[in-house]
Design a protein around this motif. Structure first.
Motif, PDB file in Angstrom:
ATOM      1  N   GLU A  28       2.151   6.648   1.600  1.00 58.82           N
ATOM      2  CA  GLU A  28       1.377   5.687   1.618  1.00 58.82           C
ATOM      3  C   GLU A  28      -0.235   6.137   1.878  1.00 58.82           C
ATOM      4  O   GLU A  28      -0.750   6.576   3.024  1.00 58.82           O
TER       5      GLU A  28
ATOM      6  N   VAL B 109       7.739   8.751  -0.476  1.00 59.55           N
ATOM      7  CA  VAL B 109       7.060   7.690   0.433  1.00 59.55           C
ATOM      8  C   VAL B 109       5.672   8.028  -0.218  1.00 59.55           C
ATOM      9  O   VAL B 109       4.785   9.183   0.676  1.00 59.55           O
TER      10      VAL B 109
ATOM     11  N   ARG C  60       6.387   3.831  -3.442  1.00 58.34           N
ATOM     12  CA  ARG C  60       7.327   4.427  -3.530  1.00 58.34           C
ATOM     13  C   ARG C  60       9.078   5.117  -4.711  1.00 58.34           C
ATOM     14  O   ARG C  60       8.702   4.129  -6.018  1.00 58.34           O
TER      15      ARG C  60
ATOM     16  N   ARG D 195      14.118  10.310   4.282  1.00 60.55           N
ATOM     17  CA  ARG D 195      12.567  10.206   3.511  1.00 60.55           C
ATOM     18  C   ARG D 195      11.564  11.165   3.707  1.00 60.55           C
ATOM     19  O   ARG D 195      11.360  11.503   4.657  1.00 60.55           O
TER      20      ARG D 195
ATOM     21  N   GLN E 276       1.236  -1.023   0.152  1.00 64.22           N
ATOM     22  CA  GLN E 276       0.184  -0.439   0.559  1.00 64.22           C
ATOM     23  C   GLN E 276       0.455   1.450   0.063  1.00 64.22           C
ATOM     24  O   GLN E 276       0.391   2.511   0.504  1.00 64.22           O
ATOM     25  N   THR E 277       2.152   0.722  -0.720  1.00 66.52           N
ATOM     26  CA  THR E 277       3.018   2.103  -0.431  1.00 66.52           C
ATOM     27  C   THR E 277       3.575   2.314  -1.654  1.00 66.52           C
ATOM     28  O   THR E 277       4.245   1.505  -2.581  1.00 66.52           O
TER      29      THR E 277
ATOM     30  N   VAL F 195       7.706  12.355   3.267  1.00 64.60           N
ATOM     31  CA  VAL F 195       6.934  11.093   2.929  1.00 64.60           C
ATOM     32  C   VAL F 195       5.244  12.358   1.898  1.00 64.60           C
ATOM     33  O   VAL F 195       5.341  12.887   3.116  1.00 64.60           O
TER      34      VAL F 195
END
Length: 96
Positions: A53, A51, A34, A93, A31-32, A95
Motif C-alpha cells: 500500500e 500486500v 495484493r 499478511r 490503492q493496494t 506488508v
C-alpha cells in the motif's frame, strides 16, 4: 504511483517454480497491490498474502515496488510449508 505498472513488474520478475496446486493471484485493489498465495492440502487451505500500500511519500517507483513484492513472495515460498489459516479465517499478511 501506477499500481498496474507495479503489477506488470511483479509478473515479469516473479519466476518461482512452484508445485502443482499452488495458486498465486496478484491483483490491484484500489490503492493496494495484493498477491494471494493459497494451497489446499489434505487438512486445510494454507497460504499467505503479500500486500503493498504505497504512500504518497513512497521513494520507490512502481517497477521497484513490483520487484520487491516478487522477492518477498519468493522468500516466503522458500520456507517450505505454508502457514495455516488463522482461527478468524484470515491468512498471514506480509506488508511490503
Amino acid at each position: 504511483m501506477n499500481l498496474e505498472d507495479a503489477l506488470l513488474a511483479f509478473r515479469s520478475t516473479f519466476h518461482y517454480d512452484h508445485p502443482e496446486g499452488l495458486n498465486i493471484e496478484p491483483r490491484v485493489e484500489g490503492q493496494t497491490l495484493r498477491v494471494e498465495v493459497r494451497h489446499q492440502d489434505v487438512n486445510a487451505v494454507r497460504g499467505f498474502d503479500v500486500v503493498a500500500e504505497p504512500l504518497e511519500t513512497e521513494e520507490r517507483d512502481a517497477v521497484q515496488l513490483g520487484e520487491d513484492v516478487a522477492r518477498v513472495v519468493e522468500q516466503e515460498l522458500m520456507y517450505g510449508q505454508l502457514p495455516a489459516r488463522h482461527e478468524d479465517g484470515s491468512f498471514k499478511r506480509v506488508v511490503v
